[in-house]
Design an enzyme around this catalytic site. Structure first.
Site, PDB file in Angstrom:
ATOM      1  N   GLU A  80      -2.220 -11.715   3.433  1.00 51.72           N
ATOM      2  CA  GLU A  80      -2.006 -10.323   3.340  1.00 51.72           C
ATOM      3  C   GLU A  80      -3.146  -9.316   3.334  1.00 51.72           C
ATOM      4  OE1 GLU A  80      -1.023  -9.180  -0.475  1.00 51.72           O
ATOM      5  OE2 GLU A  80      -0.493  -6.931  -0.230  1.00 51.72           O
ATOM      6  N   MET A 140       5.530   3.563  -4.123  1.00 55.96           N
ATOM      7  CA  MET A 140       4.449   3.568  -5.199  1.00 55.96           C
ATOM      8  C   MET A 140       4.192   4.377  -6.305  1.00 55.96           C
ATOM      9  SD  MET A 140       1.193   5.103  -3.114  1.00 55.96           S
ATOM     10  CE  MET A 140       1.673   6.769  -3.356  1.00 55.96           C
ATOM     11  N   LYS A 141       5.013   5.401  -5.985  1.00 60.11           N
ATOM     12  CA  LYS A 141       5.633   6.697  -7.401  1.00 60.11           C
ATOM     13  C   LYS A 141       5.956   5.749  -8.768  1.00 60.11           C
ATOM     14  CE  LYS A 141       3.876  10.280  -6.660  1.00 60.11           C
ATOM     15  NZ  LYS A 141       2.488  10.046  -7.155  1.00 60.11           N
ATOM     16  N   ARG A 143       6.099   2.363  -8.906  1.00 58.66           N
ATOM     17  CA  ARG A 143       5.582   0.846  -9.726  1.00 58.66           C
ATOM     18  C   ARG A 143       3.971   1.746 -10.385  1.00 58.66           C
ATOM     19  NH1 ARG A 143       1.876  -1.781  -4.647  1.00 58.66           N
ATOM     20  NH2 ARG A 143       1.275  -0.093  -3.926  1.00 58.66           N
TER      21      ARG A 143
HETATM   22  N1  DCP Z   1      -6.921  -0.321   0.488  1.00 57.66           N
HETATM   23  C1  DCP Z   1      -7.899   0.182   0.771  1.00 57.66           C
HETATM   24  N2  DCP Z   1      -8.696  -0.777   1.845  1.00 57.66           N
HETATM   25  C2  DCP Z   1      -8.127  -1.420   2.713  1.00 57.66           C
HETATM   26  C3  DCP Z   1      -6.897  -2.206   2.053  1.00 57.66           C
HETATM   27  C4  DCP Z   1      -6.648  -1.457   0.360  1.00 57.66           C
HETATM   28  O1  DCP Z   1      -7.737   1.634   0.161  1.00 57.66           O
HETATM   29  N3  DCP Z   1      -8.625  -1.877   3.596  1.00 57.66           N
HETATM   30  C5  DCP Z   1      -6.080   0.020  -1.151  1.00 57.66           C
HETATM   31  C6  DCP Z   1      -4.800   0.417  -0.573  1.00 57.66           C
HETATM   32  C7  DCP Z   1      -4.239   0.329  -1.913  1.00 57.66           C
HETATM   33  C8  DCP Z   1      -4.445  -0.408  -2.725  1.00 57.66           C
HETATM   34  O2  DCP Z   1      -5.875  -0.698  -1.642  1.00 57.66           O
HETATM   35  O3  DCP Z   1      -4.262   1.159  -2.380  1.00 57.66           O
HETATM   36  C9  DCP Z   1      -3.394  -2.107  -2.142  1.00 57.66           C
HETATM   37  O4  DCP Z   1      -3.176  -1.620  -0.708  1.00 57.66           O
HETATM   38  P1  DCP Z   1      -2.085  -2.604  -0.167  1.00 57.66           P
HETATM   39  O5  DCP Z   1      -1.239  -2.058   0.193  1.00 57.66           O
HETATM   40  O6  DCP Z   1      -2.662  -3.696   0.260  1.00 57.66           O
HETATM   41  O7  DCP Z   1      -1.615  -3.635  -1.616  1.00 57.66           O
HETATM   42  P2  DCP Z   1       0.177  -3.457  -1.734  1.00 57.66           P
HETATM   43  O8  DCP Z   1      -0.246  -3.927  -3.412  1.00 57.66           O
HETATM   44  O9  DCP Z   1      -0.033  -2.001  -1.833  1.00 57.66           O
HETATM   45  O10 DCP Z   1       0.923  -3.570  -0.938  1.00 57.66           O
HETATM   46  P3  DCP Z   1       2.675  -4.386  -1.163  1.00 57.66           P
HETATM   47  O11 DCP Z   1       3.434  -3.044  -2.546  1.00 57.66           O
HETATM   48  O12 DCP Z   1       3.355  -4.359   0.305  1.00 57.66           O
HETATM   49  O13 DCP Z   1       2.762  -5.751  -1.375  1.00 57.66           O
END
Ligand code: DCP
Length: 197
Positions: A80, A140-141, A143
């Site tokens: 990921e 996002m909002k 979750r």
């Molecule tokens: N983030 C960041 N810088 C990075 C990696 C991540 O600022 N180099 C932050 C962005 C999000 C949080 O970390 O606030 C989690 O990042 P992701 O978008 O990768 O994970 P999600 O859980 O939002 O992904 P998904 O909903 O697609 O599973």
């Protein structure tokens, strides 16, 4: 696997894991970012990015590097995000938003170059799950991850634009329309992996 915040990467990776295929799946260590020796570094970043962006991106670099040490050599590794996302998207955005200084950006980029030469942190192929920023914002909002309460749509739009600029010009990228059903996306991911392997 690359995508905007809240695009649904984790769900697709969980579906892949449940499919029983012999992949090594690495999800982001958000729990570590939320609790690094008792410090919620993700939260500190969003609360005060000017003071904490360098710390947070350094921690992200550390966790990606540590994860890469455990990657097996004998099966496909699906990760990921990647170290490169941090450099090309999040650090660049932090710089554009004046959260980090030019010298700090160079510092993190130099670390990336050094670590890249020693560890398996460079993906052979990128799968870009492209979900419009507006859809990601709604998810996002919904979750309600506490740390992301103050994140605005414009931030996600900038991430989308930087990710497009970075990935859509690369040759080793497969773009998936994130508006499709989760099962369809999973099948497409499997077929992409099979072609590469
Ligand atoms: N983030 C960041 N810088 C990075 C990696 C991540 O600022 N180099 C932050 C962005 C999000 C949080 O970390 O606030 C989690 O990042 P992701 O978008 O990768 O994970 P999600 O859980 O939002 O992904 P998904 O909903 O697609 O599973």
């Amino acid at each position: 696997m690359e995508a905007n915040i809240s695009a649904g990467k984790t769900t697709i990776l969980e579906l892949l894991a449940a499919s029983g295929a012999d992949y090594f799946i690495e999800t982001e260590p958000i729990d570590v970012w939320q609790n690094f020796y008792g410090f919620n570094v993700l939260k500190s970043f969003y609360e005060n990015p000017e003071s904490n962006a360098l710390m947070f991106q350094s921690l992200v670099e550390l966790t990606f590097t540590k994860a890469s040490l455990k990657f097996p050599q004998d099966k496909p590794v699906i990760s990921e995000r990647s170290f490169e996302t941090s450099v090309k998207v999040f650090m660049e955005l932090a710089y554009q938003n004046r959260y980090i200084k030019c010298s700090e950006k160079f510092l993190l980029e130099e670390w990336y170059e050094v670590l890249k030469s020693k560890f398996h942190i460079e993906p052979t192929h990128f799968i870009y799950l492209r979900v419009p920023a507006e859809v990601c914002f709604q998810r996002m909002k919904k979750r309600e991850r506490e740390e992301e309460n103050e994140v605005v749509l414009e931030y996600l739009q900038k991430i989308e634009s930087l990710t497009d600029d970075w990935l859509l010009r690369k040759k080793n990228v497969s773009v998936i329309d994130g508006n499709r059903t989760q099962e369809e996306i999973k099948s497409e991911v499997v077929s992409i992996i099979n072609q590469i392997v």
